[in-house]
Motif scaffolding. Sequence first.
Motif, PDB file in Angstrom:
ATOM      1  N   HIS A 273      81.931  15.368  52.430  1.00 44.31           N
ATOM      2  CA  HIS A 273      80.690  15.460  51.650  1.00 44.31           C
ATOM      3  C   HIS A 273      80.755  14.606  50.387  1.00 44.31           C
ATOM      4  CE1 HIS A 273      78.511  18.367  54.019  1.00 44.31           C
ATOM      5  NE2 HIS A 273      79.551  19.186  54.036  1.00 44.31           N
TER       6      HIS A 273
ATOM      7  N   ASP B  72      80.610  10.817  51.399  1.00 44.16           N
ATOM      8  CA  ASP B  72      79.266  10.428  51.840  1.00 44.16           C
ATOM      9  C   ASP B  72      78.283  10.378  50.673  1.00 44.16           C
ATOM     10  OD1 ASP B  72      80.292  10.315  54.403  1.00 44.16           O
ATOM     11  OD2 ASP B  72      79.345  12.194  55.071  1.00 44.16           O
ATOM     12  N   THR B  73      78.377  11.338  49.775  1.00 47.21           N
ATOM     13  CA  THR B  73      77.456  11.391  48.634  1.00 47.21           C
ATOM     14  C   THR B  73      77.704  10.232  47.677  1.00 47.21           C
ATOM     15  OG1 THR B  73      77.256  13.784  48.833  1.00 47.21           O
ATOM     16  CG2 THR B  73      76.655  12.808  46.705  1.00 47.21           C
TER      17      THR B  73
ATOM     18  N   ARG C 145      78.864   7.370  48.424  1.00 48.49           N
ATOM     19  CA  ARG C 145      78.345   6.168  49.097  1.00 48.49           C
ATOM     20  C   ARG C 145      76.829   6.098  48.912  1.00 48.49           C
ATOM     21  NH1 ARG C 145      79.567   7.114  54.313  1.00 48.49           N
ATOM     22  NH2 ARG C 145      81.730   6.586  53.910  1.00 48.49           N
ATOM     23  N   GLU C 146      76.129   7.222  49.101  1.00 52.38           N
ATOM     24  CA  GLU C 146      74.671   7.250  48.904  1.00 52.38           C
ATOM     25  C   GLU C 146      74.295   6.872  47.475  1.00 52.38           C
ATOM     26  OE1 GLU C 146      72.984  11.029  49.949  1.00 52.38           O
ATOM     27  OE2 GLU C 146      74.010  11.037  51.887  1.00 52.38           O
ATOM     28  N   TRP C 147      75.094   7.293  46.513  1.00 47.71           N
ATOM     29  CA  TRP C 147      74.820   7.030  45.109  1.00 47.71           C
ATOM     30  C   TRP C 147      75.270   5.632  44.673  1.00 47.71           C
ATOM     31  CZ3 TRP C 147      76.860  12.188  42.575  1.00 47.71           C
ATOM     32  CH2 TRP C 147      76.002  13.247  42.927  1.00 47.71           C
ATOM     33  N   GLY C 148      75.904   4.885  45.559  1.00 52.06           N
ATOM     34  CA  GLY C 148      76.379   3.550  45.210  1.00 52.06           C
ATOM     35  C   GLY C 148      77.598   3.573  44.308  1.00 52.06           C
TER      36      GLY C 148
ATOM     37  N   GLU D  97      80.917   3.642  45.233  1.00 52.64           N
ATOM     38  CA  GLU D  97      82.104   3.425  46.052  1.00 52.64           C
ATOM     39  C   GLU D  97      83.349   3.156  45.210  1.00 52.64           C
ATOM     40  OE1 GLU D  97      79.178   1.927  46.567  1.00 52.64           O
ATOM     41  OE2 GLU D  97      78.580   2.310  48.638  1.00 52.64           O
TER      42      GLU D  97
ATOM     43  N   THR E 180      85.209   6.347  44.673  1.00 53.03           N
ATOM     44  CA  THR E 180      85.310   7.251  45.823  1.00 53.03           C
ATOM     45  C   THR E 180      86.736   7.710  46.075  1.00 53.03           C
ATOM     46  OG1 THR E 180      83.333   6.359  46.865  1.00 53.03           O
ATOM     47  CG2 THR E 180      84.892   7.487  48.306  1.00 53.03           C
TER      48      THR E 180
END
Length: 146
Positions: free
Chosen positions: A35, A38-39, A41-44, A46, A49
Amino acid sequence: MVGVSDSARALASTPGFAEWSFPAEPGAVRAARTHVRDTLREWGLEAVTDVTVLLVSELVTNSLRYASGPIGVRMYSRAGPSLLVEVSDPLPDPPRERTAHPDDEGGRGLQLVARSARRWGTRPGNTGKTVWFELTLPGRRPTADT
C-alpha cells in the motif's frame, strides 16, 4: 482505527492523505509495504519510496511482534517539504531504542528510523500509541515551522 484522531478523520478525503488498518497477522507487513509503495507512486514520490517502505516495514513488524490488535498506517504529504508517516497499535508502551549486539536478530528497527528520518517520535493515543517519522522530500527544503 487505532489512534485515529478527529483531525485525521477530517483528512481522510484530502489529497496527500492515506490511511490503512491491518490485522495483527504476518501478512500485515507485506500488505503495508504494498500500500505504501503504490500510494507513493501515485503521489509521484518515488524518490522516497525505498526508505519509506523500509521504515514502515520495521515499525509494522515491531507492532506485530509486541501488540495483539490492529495496526494502523497513515501517510501525509501535502504541499510542504516532508512526508509524515505514522504507525499505530493498541499497545500503550512506547518502543525503546536499544543497542543491538552483532549476533542479535532484532533491535535495529528504531535505530534505522532514527538514522533515516529527519525527525521521529512517539505519542500516546486513546487506546495505544503512534510511532511517527518524517522524511524530507527531494527538492523541498524544510522551514523552521516544518
